[in-house]
Design an enzyme around this catalytic site. Structure first.
Site, PDB file in Angstrom:
ATOM      1  N   GLU A 225     -32.092 -16.882 -21.147  1.00 29.53           N
ATOM      2  CA  GLU A 225     -30.871 -17.269 -21.877  1.00 29.53           C
ATOM      3  C   GLU A 225     -30.401 -18.671 -21.463  1.00 29.53           C
ATOM      4  O   GLU A 225     -29.894 -19.434 -22.276  1.00 29.53           O
ATOM      5  CB  GLU A 225     -29.769 -16.243 -21.635  1.00 29.53           C
ATOM      6  CG  GLU A 225     -30.076 -14.910 -22.312  1.00 29.53           C
ATOM      7  CD  GLU A 225     -29.039 -13.848 -22.002  1.00 29.53           C
ATOM      8  OE1 GLU A 225     -28.857 -13.537 -20.806  1.00 29.53           O
ATOM      9  OE2 GLU A 225     -28.420 -13.333 -22.941  1.00 29.53           O
TER      10      GLU A 225
ATOM     11  N   GLU B  31     -33.871  -6.668 -20.208  1.00 27.64           N
ATOM     12  CA  GLU B  31     -32.606  -5.952 -19.990  1.00 27.64           C
ATOM     13  C   GLU B  31     -32.618  -4.514 -20.518  1.00 27.64           C
ATOM     14  O   GLU B  31     -31.989  -3.632 -19.933  1.00 27.64           O
ATOM     15  CB  GLU B  31     -31.431  -6.704 -20.656  1.00 27.64           C
ATOM     16  CG  GLU B  31     -31.015  -7.979 -19.951  1.00 27.64           C
ATOM     17  CD  GLU B  31     -31.718  -9.209 -20.471  1.00 27.64           C
ATOM     18  OE1 GLU B  31     -32.826  -9.089 -21.043  1.00 27.64           O
ATOM     19  OE2 GLU B  31     -31.159 -10.311 -20.312  1.00 27.64           O
TER      20      GLU B  31
ATOM     21  N   GLY C  36     -31.245 -13.356 -18.115  1.00 25.04           N
ATOM     22  CA  GLY C  36     -30.296 -14.482 -18.019  1.00 25.04           C
ATOM     23  C   GLY C  36     -30.988 -15.803 -17.739  1.00 25.04           C
ATOM     24  O   GLY C  36     -30.419 -16.869 -18.013  1.00 25.04           O
TER      25      GLY C  36
ATOM     26  N   ALA D   2     -30.428 -12.541 -14.300  1.00 30.81           N
ATOM     27  CA  ALA D   2     -29.201 -12.458 -13.500  1.00 30.81           C
ATOM     28  C   ALA D   2     -29.477 -11.534 -12.315  1.00 30.81           C
ATOM     29  O   ALA D   2     -30.373 -10.687 -12.380  1.00 30.81           O
ATOM     30  CB  ALA D   2     -28.077 -11.895 -14.355  1.00 30.81           C
TER      31      ALA D   2
HETATM   32  N1  CO8 Z   1     -32.111  -9.756  -9.563  1.00 30.07           N
HETATM   33  C1  CO8 Z   1     -32.120  -9.557  -8.221  1.00 30.07           C
HETATM   34  N2  CO8 Z   1     -33.226  -9.674  -7.460  1.00 30.07           N
HETATM   35  C2  CO8 Z   1     -34.387  -9.968  -8.091  1.00 30.07           C
HETATM   36  C3  CO8 Z   1     -34.440 -10.166  -9.493  1.00 30.07           C
HETATM   37  C4  CO8 Z   1     -33.217 -10.049 -10.235  1.00 30.07           C
HETATM   38  N3  CO8 Z   1     -33.164 -10.270 -11.561  1.00 30.07           N
HETATM   39  N4  CO8 Z   1     -35.720 -10.436  -9.818  1.00 30.07           N
HETATM   40  C5  CO8 Z   1     -36.414 -10.423  -8.686  1.00 30.07           C
HETATM   41  N5  CO8 Z   1     -35.631 -10.139  -7.633  1.00 30.07           N
HETATM   42  C6  CO8 Z   1     -36.003 -10.019  -6.227  1.00 30.07           C
HETATM   43  C7  CO8 Z   1     -36.655  -8.677  -5.927  1.00 30.07           C
HETATM   44  O1  CO8 Z   1     -35.674  -7.681  -5.730  1.00 30.07           O
HETATM   45  C8  CO8 Z   1     -37.442  -9.000  -4.687  1.00 30.07           C
HETATM   46  O2  CO8 Z   1     -36.562  -9.027  -3.594  1.00 30.07           O
HETATM   47  P1  CO8 Z   1     -37.036  -8.350  -2.195  1.00 30.07           P
HETATM   48  O3  CO8 Z   1     -38.221  -9.142  -1.769  1.00 30.07           O
HETATM   49  O4  CO8 Z   1     -35.836  -8.535  -1.312  1.00 30.07           O
HETATM   50  O5  CO8 Z   1     -37.379  -6.930  -2.504  1.00 30.07           O
HETATM   51  C9  CO8 Z   1     -37.901 -10.427  -4.910  1.00 30.07           C
HETATM   52  O6  CO8 Z   1     -37.015 -10.970  -5.920  1.00 30.07           O
HETATM   53  C10 CO8 Z   1     -39.305 -10.525  -5.427  1.00 30.07           C
HETATM   54  O7  CO8 Z   1     -39.390  -9.702  -6.566  1.00 30.07           O
HETATM   55  P2  CO8 Z   1     -40.544  -8.583  -6.767  1.00 30.07           P
HETATM   56  O8  CO8 Z   1     -40.995  -8.063  -5.453  1.00 30.07           O
HETATM   57  O9  CO8 Z   1     -40.048  -7.600  -7.759  1.00 30.07           O
HETATM   58  O10 CO8 Z   1     -41.712  -9.505  -7.378  1.00 30.07           O
HETATM   59  P3  CO8 Z   1     -42.881  -9.054  -8.330  1.00 30.07           P
HETATM   60  O11 CO8 Z   1     -43.784 -10.236  -8.400  1.00 30.07           O
HETATM   61  O12 CO8 Z   1     -43.441  -7.753  -7.949  1.00 30.07           O
HETATM   62  O13 CO8 Z   1     -42.178  -8.837  -9.785  1.00 30.07           O
HETATM   63  C11 CO8 Z   1     -40.719  -9.425 -11.585  1.00 30.07           C
HETATM   64  C12 CO8 Z   1     -41.617  -9.931 -10.446  1.00 30.07           C
HETATM   65  C13 CO8 Z   1     -41.564  -8.733 -12.650  1.00 30.07           C
HETATM   66  C14 CO8 Z   1     -40.027 -10.635 -12.193  1.00 30.07           C
HETATM   67  C15 CO8 Z   1     -39.665  -8.434 -11.016  1.00 30.07           C
HETATM   68  O14 CO8 Z   1     -39.056  -9.032  -9.881  1.00 30.07           O
HETATM   69  C16 CO8 Z   1     -38.610  -8.052 -11.977  1.00 30.07           C
HETATM   70  O15 CO8 Z   1     -38.846  -7.242 -12.852  1.00 30.07           O
HETATM   71  N6  CO8 Z   1     -37.385  -8.637 -11.824  1.00 30.07           N
HETATM   72  C17 CO8 Z   1     -36.247  -8.280 -12.616  1.00 30.07           C
HETATM   73  C18 CO8 Z   1     -36.342  -8.955 -13.967  1.00 30.07           C
HETATM   74  C19 CO8 Z   1     -35.151  -8.536 -14.822  1.00 30.07           C
HETATM   75  O16 CO8 Z   1     -34.985  -7.375 -15.142  1.00 30.07           O
HETATM   76  N7  CO8 Z   1     -34.346  -9.533 -15.238  1.00 30.07           N
HETATM   77  C20 CO8 Z   1     -33.190  -9.299 -16.046  1.00 30.07           C
HETATM   78  C21 CO8 Z   1     -32.014  -9.107 -15.175  1.00 30.07           C
HETATM   79  S1  CO8 Z   1     -30.587  -8.595 -16.082  1.00 30.07           S
HETATM   80  C22 CO8 Z   1     -30.063 -10.016 -16.806  1.00 30.07           C
HETATM   81  O17 CO8 Z   1     -30.588 -11.079 -16.643  1.00 30.07           O
HETATM   82  C23 CO8 Z   1     -28.899  -9.844 -17.687  1.00 30.07           C
HETATM   83  C24 CO8 Z   1     -28.385 -11.146 -18.160  1.00 30.07           C
HETATM   84  C25 CO8 Z   1     -27.125 -10.880 -18.836  1.00 30.07           C
HETATM   85  C26 CO8 Z   1     -26.278 -12.103 -18.906  1.00 30.07           C
HETATM   86  C27 CO8 Z   1     -25.703 -12.467 -17.639  1.00 30.07           C
HETATM   87  C28 CO8 Z   1     -24.236 -12.368 -17.765  1.00 30.07           C
HETATM   88  C29 CO8 Z   1     -23.679 -11.658 -16.656  1.00 30.07           C
END
Ligand code: CO8
Length: 254
Positions: free
Chosen positions: A107, A127, A104, A61
């Site tokens: 999920e 998460e 998400g 998400a």
């Molecule tokens: N949300 C927002 N932006 C994101 C997300 C995310 N989940 N994942 C990646 N991005 C964005 C980054 O901010 C970045 O943007 P920018 O270029 O503007 O800085 C761009 O995508 C590229 O990402 P990275 O530079 O971080 O890329 P890397 O290759 O270095 O890393 C990763 C890739 C490991 C996937 C890393 O991006 C990461 O850790 N992302 C977050 C993963 C995460 O924590 N996901 C869980 C989110 S919480 C959730 O899903 C809760 C669900 C609950 C249910 C929903 C009901 C509301």
């Protein structure tokens, strides 16, 4: 940016496209997914649905959209009603996952019936590292699919699984070469789409309803009722007579 649906014969292909954020799912995308589900529901010719994100399935998400939510805001942000609609689609659904399927995003894949991923895919629930837990079915559907201990390990550590490990524990049905994910999902979907939609619907309904029931005896009775009811369909007569006449069945989906 967006989620859209296209049709290849009886297969609906839903594509997630927000590459700049690794297909992170924001409110707008979830509303678009909701609209795609409504459209698919209205098309009785659809027999299988593929959900696909190119390069990445979905990195979770959108953290930026929810970071400053209070509990009421978080409730309003919840994706579960849409994911539940995905589960309730009457025909089989396949998540075709490349790259990241996290939080998400994973999920959403769990809200599909079948999962195929590329060999470099990474699947996990990060998460806990954000100070929360999965909130769109992860703590509920993952333990039912892979068992409580494996689900707890994923959720408590936040570590991602490789595709090979995901296949080993039954989180995904099949791992294919990177780049072949959509093709493999389409092959499986085409195989399914050759079957009777009437039979697919009853089979999916029985499986889902059975998983919600605690009494095996009652579940088997429910299955028996559904099974005998199928003998009122054209496709049951066609399927069995085609076998006896040594020809391929021509199903009418009724
Ligand atoms: N949300 C927002 N932006 C994101 C997300 C995310 N989940 N994942 C990646 N991005 C964005 C980054 O901010 C970045 O943007 P920018 O270029 O503007 O800085 C761009 O995508 C590229 O990402 P990275 O530079 O971080 O890329 P890397 O290759 O270095 O890393 C990763 C890739 C490991 C996937 C890393 O991006 C990461 O850790 N992302 C977050 C993963 C995460 O924590 N996901 C869980 C989110 S919480 C959730 O899903 C809760 C669900 C609950 C249910 C929903 C009901 C509301």
């Amino acid at each position: 940016m967006g989620i859209s649906v296209r049709y290849e014969g009886a297969v609906a292909v839903v594509s997630i496209h927000r590459p700049e954020a690794l297909n992170a799912l924001n409110r707008e995308l979830i509303d678009q997914l909701d609209a795609c589900i409504s459209e698919i529901e209205s098309r009785k010719e659809v027999k299988c649905v593929i959900l696909h994100g190119s390069k990445n399935f979905a990195a979770g998400a959108d953290i930026a959209q929810m970071a400053d939510c209070d509990p009421e805001g978080a409730k309003a942000f919840a994706f579960s009603p849409v994911y539940n609609r995905m589960v309730q689609l009457p025909v089989p659904t396949i998540a075709a996952m490349e790259g990241y399927a996290l939080g998400g995003g994973l999920e959403l894949a769990l809200a599909c019936d079948l999962r195929i991923c590329g060999e470099s895919a990474k699947l996990g629930f990060p998460e806990i590292g954000l100070g929360i837990m999965p909130g769109a079915g992860g703590t509920i559907r993952a333990p039912r699919l892979i068992g409580g201990a494996k689900a707890m390990e994923m959720i408590f550590t936040g570590s991602s699984l490789s595709a090979a490990d995901a296949e080993r524990i039954g989180l995904v049905n099949r791992v294919v070469s990177d780049g072949d994910v959509l093709t493999a999902a389409m092959e499986m979907a085409m195989k399914i789409a050759k079957k009777s939609r009437a039979a697919l619907e009853v089979a999916k309904h029985s499986i889902l309803a059975g998983m919600e029931m605690t009494s095996v005896t009652e579940a088997v009775a429910m299955e028996a009722e559904n099974w005998s009811g199928m003998f009122a369909t054209y496709d049951q007569k066609e399927g069995m007579h085609a076998f006896l006449e040594k020809r391929k069945p021509s199903f009418a989906d009724r």
